[in-house]
Structure formats: structure tokens, C-alpha cells
Design an enzyme around this catalytic site. Structure first.
Site, short mmCIF file in Angstrom:
data_model
loop_
_atom_site.label_atom_id
_atom_site.label_comp_id
_atom_site.label_asym_id
_atom_site.label_seq_id
_atom_site.Cartn_x
_atom_site.Cartn_y
_atom_site.Cartn_z
N ARG A 436 2.66 -14.38 -29.26
CA ARG A 436 3.10 -15.79 -29.41
C ARG A 436 4.20 -15.90 -30.47
O ARG A 436 4.18 -16.82 -31.28
CB ARG A 436 1.92 -16.71 -29.74
CG ARG A 436 2.17 -18.12 -29.26
CD ARG A 436 1.22 -19.14 -29.85
NE ARG A 436 1.42 -20.43 -29.20
CZ ARG A 436 1.06 -21.59 -29.71
NH1 ARG A 436 0.42 -21.66 -30.85
NH2 ARG A 436 1.28 -22.70 -29.06
N ASP A 471 -6.49 -23.17 -36.94
CA ASP A 471 -6.27 -22.37 -35.73
C ASP A 471 -5.95 -20.91 -36.07
O ASP A 471 -5.64 -20.56 -37.22
CB ASP A 471 -5.09 -22.99 -34.95
CG ASP A 471 -5.23 -22.84 -33.46
OD1 ASP A 471 -5.93 -21.92 -33.01
OD2 ASP A 471 -4.60 -23.64 -32.73
N ASP A 541 -8.78 -23.63 -24.66
CA ASP A 541 -7.55 -24.37 -24.34
C ASP A 541 -7.58 -24.86 -22.90
O ASP A 541 -6.74 -25.66 -22.49
CB ASP A 541 -6.32 -23.47 -24.53
CG ASP A 541 -5.86 -23.44 -25.98
OD1 ASP A 541 -6.39 -24.22 -26.79
OD2 ASP A 541 -4.97 -22.63 -26.30
C1 GLA Z 1 -3.81 -23.27 -29.83
C2 GLA Z 1 -4.92 -24.30 -29.80
C3 GLA Z 1 -4.42 -25.57 -29.16
C4 GLA Z 1 -3.24 -26.08 -29.93
C5 GLA Z 1 -2.17 -25.01 -30.00
C6 GLA Z 1 -1.04 -25.44 -30.92
O1 GLA Z 1 -3.49 -22.84 -28.55
O2 GLA Z 1 -6.04 -23.81 -29.12
O3 GLA Z 1 -5.43 -26.53 -29.12
O4 GLA Z 1 -3.65 -26.44 -31.22
O5 GLA Z 1 -2.67 -23.78 -30.48
O6 GLA Z 1 -0.06 -24.48 -31.00
#
Ligand code: GLA
Length: 716
Positions: A436, A471, A541
């Protein structure tokens, strides 16, 4: 007393409410594991078997070999050829051989040197068993902490270096459980980002079967929770042993069936991404593992863990109502600014939300995921008057405020990386691998932690933040630290986690008014370590309700609903879709993740009704006992209910999947109902006697897409 020492037999017996655990010192050396199972008053004596090729001490023969009897703890290279609990090198061989020395029993528990651990209460007791290995000049202590009312026993170990040169731990498994049988199925969960928590149940076979992570996070690929159950076990019947690890980094759960068809279960740090040098005079402390036993099926094992996690792992704030949040991620991605989010806040307030959570995109040059991570100060183009002023305006709308952070990461395209390229994990002479577009910060480096604390303190000082979403969006590779000497590079995975926990502790202490939600691209750190900090975890997600139904059902086998944040997303202006997504999301802690500014009045008014209704039964989900009736990978529908401990409220949910057969009638037995009570469904007004609910409530499956059924039953 839940822990007793029977002197003449040198036997330790641990009794919890429904279980007994026993082991005994044999040959004045080993800890022979005798029993773990339903509560008994007569613990049997150890039995020894004879097999050739089994090494033994010279006073005995093969029948007294450590390779052949069940042990509490097994040393590498000392005659037990099964997977070992500890490999410890003082002389380069890895061989260690600890001999029983002494014990003590005390109330409460000790701290775990910076690791999250189950909180003690007034009933908690601990057994400390000390062993010595003169060969490597080390003292080992095994700890058994007993939560007797909840049928939970936890285990961890410390190793103290009594010598004058360092020793190296190369494998560490704080929980070892041997049984004289192996007629079990193993339950575990595998998956990937966006597709977490696939349920797997397979019979044990000879050899080693394991789940693990070498990723630096517990990860979505396997979850540290596993269970062994008898082949015929169901939700209500059969024997079940459940295990878990209070840790968020790389782990190993290994289950071995040996030459005598006996099982060894081990939970711990493993060896592949773990090692640790203990300096002279230093004490190493492992994280702790937990176990429970149910003689009455998977459901009881689940509820044992749920009760324990709620009361001893999760922060006390998680026992209070969780806020219903409107999260900006799926609504806006990086495209956020003050004007837009103030409109969100206004609409959110009108719709009945408790909180607006500003997700990724608010800081540095974070206009996409290629840049900005590490630059934890507001983006002035998006927030011209600054973060403090923006948050004041949000609050003026009468709504709480949450914010997204990903402290462990850095984009190469960031001011932080440009000024401290050595702060990212990397190995000399190799181009670091991206994931990423980001790198992992070296959380084992105290300078990095101090910088992050200083930066977050500056950015958030004086701002009333109610909620952090924490996160972690990639796994480690080329794991090397520019600040550790070469002989300590193998410790990074472990030291990294200690650093993360230190920063989480700092957040908790420094922002006492805020709660934390944890996340790792969704459910990538769905573990007991993170649960100690967060009131809930973003489960995936993937917010597609069909996938979510499976993910949630699996997660609930090991973890309570209070841990699971579930959002309604993207109903595409369809009331039916909104309704279906809501009924799936109230499996856990409800939130929404959609562009409220684009929703019709009809949708917004329906959302307001949903939020208001959810608040009438949120406590049943958060604190209630969970009963699984139909697992969605086995049936074309998912069915489960929560019941309050006094049985006055029950929330029953039935979610039909794709291609659910039409016109089928299901009788779902609500066995937790109070047979003497009359219940009324708060949604329809229909009455049911508790006795009839126990016999079964009849549900007609429609077979229509997006069909789900919800009953909020309240005793009159
Ligand atoms: C991750 C989280 C999402 C969001 C994105 C933001 O994928 O799981 O909920 O916060 O990052 O970049």
C-alpha cells in the site's frame, strides 16, 4: 481456594467452577500433566507407558522418558521429541532441561512487563511454579492465573538469566497442553484482507497442524483463536477446549499428534519470527495464553470466552454503550474537507448519530494513499482554520468526534521519511518492499516512539477527541532495525509489539477522554492483545452484508459482539437493502459508512428509526449471552440470538443468504428463554410464551434477496 498443592503427591490441582486441571512433579524433575476437563474430585494417578527409543534418566527405564508422558512444559533437546515449549541457548546447542524447584500460590496476579494481560479481580489466584536449569544458569517460572468463576486459566512464563553471559531464547510457547488422546476436530479461522474469518473444522491427523503468523501482526490469514472439539461436538453437545493468545504480533498455535496418538497443543511466539537474548541478570517475560473447557458444546466454550473477554480483557469503557458512528471512509475516501464534514456533522446529528469519525485523509499531503503517512498534522488546505477550530465546530453541532490514525506506518513520500529514512524497518543493502505504498516504522526504536508521542501531543493538544480509530495497513518484510545491534535483529518482531503496546498505553493515558477502535485493514488484528485497548475492532473492510454474515458468525465463536464494529454501507437508495444491511450490522456494534449528504430524506428517516431502535437493544448485543442456531457456511441462512443474563430480553436474528430456498419453515429453539415468562416482540407486538420459544419459534424463509428477520423479545 481454586489452586491446591497436595504435598504427599507433589500434585497441583486447579479447580474452576466447572473444570479441573491437575499436574504433578514426577522423578523430582518433570511436571507430568494429569488432567484437564470437567470438574472431578478424584484426580487419577499418572500412568507411564514403555516404548523403545525413548531417552530417560539413568535411575529409570524407557517408561519414564519425557518423550512418553504428558507434560506441562517441554524443553528442547532433553529427551522429548515432540514440539517443545522452550528452546534456550546458553552454549549454542539450544538444549535446556529445567528441573522442578518450588512453587507459590498467591491472590491476584503479577504485571506482564508491558504486555496486555487479563485483569485480575478479587477472586483471581495465581500459581507460580519455579524450575531451574543449572546447565544454562536460568530460572524459569510458569504462571497459571485462574479465573475460577469463568472457567478460564491463563499461562505465561518468565526466564531469568542467573549467569554472567547472555542466553538466547529461540522458541517460546507459554501454553502447552498434553492429553492422552487425539480424537478431536480442530477449529480455526483463515482468510485474507477483505475476506477474513473463514471457518475450518478438520479432524486431527498424526503430525503437526498449525496456524501462525510471521507477518508482525496476528493478521487475517489465521486467527490466534483455535478450539479442539470431540468429533460429534455441536453447539450444545460434546467436549470443547478453546485457546487464545493475548498478543497482536506473529504467533504460532501448534497441535501435534504423536507416535502414541496423543495430542500436544501449544500457543505462543513460535521460533520463526521470534528470538530474544536475555542479558546477564535480565528477566524475559512472555505474553500470556488462555484456555477454557466446555463439556457441553461449542456454545458454552464461546460464552466462557465472551464473559472473560468482556470483563477481564476489554477496557471498562467497552461495558458502556458504544457510540453509533458515521464514518467518512466509504463515503469520501481521501476527499474530505472542513465544509463537507461540517455538513456531515449536521446531517449526522439530525439522523441520531452519536459521533462523526473522520477517517483517513485529514493530515499531511494525504490526498491518496501514496503520501503523507507519518506527517501527523492537519492538512491546511482541507482544514484552513486548523483541526482545533474544525473539531469545535463539529462539537457545536452536538455530536462527538473521532479521528483516524495509523501511527506505525510511514509513506516514503512524507516529511517524516525524508528526515528519518532510518526509522523504517529495513535491511542494509536491500530495497525495502512496499505494500500500500508504505513502510513500517521501527517501533522497537524508542526514538520513534518518543517522536510519535511528541507529534500526536502537539497536534491533538487541547482538542476534545472522543475516539481514535487506530489502523495498521501492511505487514512486515525485510525486518531489520537500524538502531539494534546485529545480535538483536531477531528480536524485532517482539520488540516492535512491545513498542506498539507502549504507544497504545500512552494514547490511553494521555487522552483519557477518548476511546479507541482498533483496525488493521479490517480484521487483521482481531486478537485479545488489541482488545485490551480498543472498545471495538473494525471487523472487515468488506461491508457486503453476505460476506459480513459469515465473517461475523466466525468472529463470534471466539470473541464477544462488543468487540465487533459493523457498519451499514452503501444501501444504494434502496430501503430493502438498508433494512437488510442494518439487520446484519446489529450482530455487533452498529455504525454507518455512507455519504449522508447524498441520501434521500426517506433513507435518512429510515436510518434515524434504525438508530433509535438499535439503542433500545444495544445492551442485549453488547452484554448478552450469545447462542448460535445456524452457522451460515452450513445452512443457507444464519440464525443466532443474544439473551440478557436475567433472560428478560432476547434479540433473535435470521439472515437469509443468496439462494436461500424459498418457502422453508424453520423452527428455531430459543432455549435460553424463561419458560415462565411471556415475551412480546417490540417490533410487532406479537406475544410468545417462554415455553413456546423454548420449543421453537417458527420462521418462514422467503427465499427473496435481502431478506432478514429480527425479533426483539421482551418479557412482560
Ligand atoms: C483501512 C481501514 C479502512 C480505512 C482505510 C483508510 O483499509 O480498514 O476502514 O480506514 O484503511 O485508509
Amino acid at each position: 481456594m481454586s489452586i491446591r498443592f497436595i504435598k504427599d503427591k507433589k500434585r497441583f490441582v486447579i479447580n474452576t467452577k466447572h473444570t479441573t486441571y491437575a499436574f504433578e512433579v514426577v522423578l523430582d524433575h518433570y511436571l507430568y500433566h494429569i488432567y484437564y476437563g470437567k470438574r472431578i474430585s478424584n484426580v487419577p494417578d499418572p500412568v507411564f507407558t514403555f516404548l523403545s527409543f525413548a531417552p530417560h534418566v539413568k535411575e529409570c527405564n524407557e517408561s519414564k522418558s519425557p518423550d512418553l508422558f504428558p507434560q506441562e512444559f517441554s524443553c528442547y533437546g532433553a529427551g522429548d521429541y515432540r514440539p517443545n515449549s522452550l528452546r534456550l541457548s546458553a552454549d549454542g546447542t539450544g538444549v535446556c532441561d529445567f528441573v522442578y524447584h518450588s512453587y507459590r500460590i498467591f491472590k491476584g496476579r503479577l504485571d506482564l512487563d508491558g504486555f496486555p494481560a487479563a485483569r485480575a479481580d478479587e477472586h483471581t489466584q495465581t500459581l507460580e511454579v519455579t524450575l531451574l536449569d543449572e546447565g544454562c544458569h536460568c530460572r524459569l517460572k510458569l504462571y497459571y492465573t485462574v479465573f475460577a468463576d469463568l472457567d478460564i486459566i491463563s499461562r505465561y512464563m518468565t526466564v531469568e538469566n542467573l549467569g554472567d553471559t547472555s542466553v538466547k531464547i529461540e522458541k517460546c510457547m507459554p501454553l502447552t497442553l498434553d492429553m492422552l488422546r487425539s480424537d478431536f476436530d480442530m477449529i480455526s479461522f483463515y482468510g485474507s484482507h477483505f475476506n477474513e474469518m473463514h471457518f475450518q473444522r478438520v479432524p486431527l491427523h498424526h503430525g503437526t497442524q498449525s496456524v501462525y503468523s510471521n507477518r508482525g501482526a496476528s493478521s487475517p490469514h489465521y486467527n490466534p483463536f483455535i478450539a479442539l472439539c470431540s468429533h460429534n461436538a455441536t453447539e450444545e453437545r460434546g467436549e470443547v477446549y478453546g485457546f487464545n493468545f493475548v498478543y497482536s504480533g506473529s504467533f504460532l498455535d501448534e497441535v501435534d499428534v504423536d507416535q502414541q496418538s496423543r495430542v500436544r497443543v501449544q500457543i505462543g511466539l513460535g521460533s520463526e519470527s521470534f528470538s530474544y537474548s536475555i542479558d546477564a541478570g535480565e528477566t524475559f517475560c512472555s505474553p500470556e495464553a488462555v484456555m477454557t473447557y466446555s463439556p457441553t458444546g461449542i456454545g458454552k466454550m464461546t460464552r466462557n470466552f465472551h464473559n472473560f473477554i468482556r470483563t477481564h480483557i476489554m477496557p471498562p469503557a467497552s461495558l458502556q454503550p458504544h457510540p453509533v458512528v458515521l464514518n467518512t471512509w466509504e463515503a469520501c475516501y481521501f476527499n474530505i474537507d472542513e465544509a463537507k464534514l461540517l455538513d456531515f456533522a449536521k446531517e449526522a446529528k439530525k439522523t441520531g448519530f452519536d459521533m462523526l469519525v473522520m477517517d483517513d485523509g485529514w493530515f499531511g499531503a494525504r490526498n491518496h494513499d501514496h503520501a503523507g503517512l507519518g506527517d501527523w498534522y492537519e492538512n491546511r488546505t482541507k482544514f484552513p482554520d486548523g483541526l482545533a477550530s474544525f473539531v469545535r465546530k463539529v462539537k457545536a453541532e452536538g455530536i462527538q468526534f473521532g479521528i483516524w490514525v495509523e501511527p506505525e506506518m510511514v509513506n516514503p513520500d512524507s516529511d517524516l521519511f525524508r528526515s528519518h529514512p532510518d526509522w523504517a524497518l529495513q535491511t542494509v543493502g536491500r530495497e525495502p518492499l512496499l505494500s500500500r505504498h508504505q513502510l513500517v516504522l521501527d517501533m522497537s526504536n524508542p526514538q520513534v516512539l518518543e517522536y510519535l508521542m511528541k507529534q500526536f501531543d502537539e497536534t491533538f493538544r487541547g482538542i476534545e477527541i472522543d475516539y481514535f480509530k487506530w489502523d495498521m495497513n501492511r505487514h512486515m518484510a525485510h525486518v531489520g532495525s537500524m538502531h539494534l545491534p546485529s545480535d538483536k535483529q531477531g528480536e524485532i518482531f517482539f520488540r516492535y509489539m512491545k513498542g506498539v503496546y507502549r504507544l497504545l498505553d500512552w494514547f490511553r493515558d494521555h487522552f483519557p477522554g477518548a476511546v479507541i477502535e482498533t483496525c488493521s485493514g479490517g480484521g487483521g488484528r482481531y486478537d485479545l492483545g488489541m482488545m485490551q485497548y480498543g472498545i471495538q475492532i473494525w471487523a472487515s473492510d468488506n461491508t457486503d452484508p453476505y460476506y459480513r454474515t459469515r465473517i461475523q458468525a466466525s468472529a463470534l465463536m471466539g470473541y464477544p459482539a462488543a468487540t465487533m464494529s459493523c457498519h451499514v454501507s452503501n444501501p444504494k437508495e434502496s430501503l430493502a437493502s438498508l433494512d437488510y444491511r442494518y439487520k446484519v450490522a446489529v450482530g455487533g456494534m452498529l455504525g454507518y459508512e455512507l455519504n449522508i449528504l447524498k441520501m434521500s430524506d426517506e433513507i435518512k428517516s429510515e436510518m434515524a428509526k434504525q438508530i433509535a431502535e438499535y439503542k433500545t437493544f444495544e445492551h442485549v448485543i453488547r452484554l448478552g449471552d450469545y447462542y448460535n442456531l445456524a452457522f451460515p457456511t452450513k445452512y443457507p441462512y444464519s440464525a443466532y440470538y443474544y439473551a440478557t443474563s436475567d433472560r428478560t430480553e432476547i434479540l433473535l436474528t435470521v439472515i437469509e443468504k443468496y439462494q436461500c430456498p424459498q418457502g422453508q419453515t424453520k423452527r428455531l429453539k430459543i432455549k435460553a428463554a424463561n419458560p415462565g415468562a411471556t415475551y412480546v416482540d417490540a417490533r410487532t407486538g406479537k406475544q410468545y410464551s417462554g415455553a413456546s420459544l423454548k420449543e421453537g419459534i417458527v420462521i418462514d424463509l422467503t427465499g427473496e434477496p435481502m431478506s432478514a428477520h429480527l425479533f426483539h423479545l421482551k418479557a412482560l
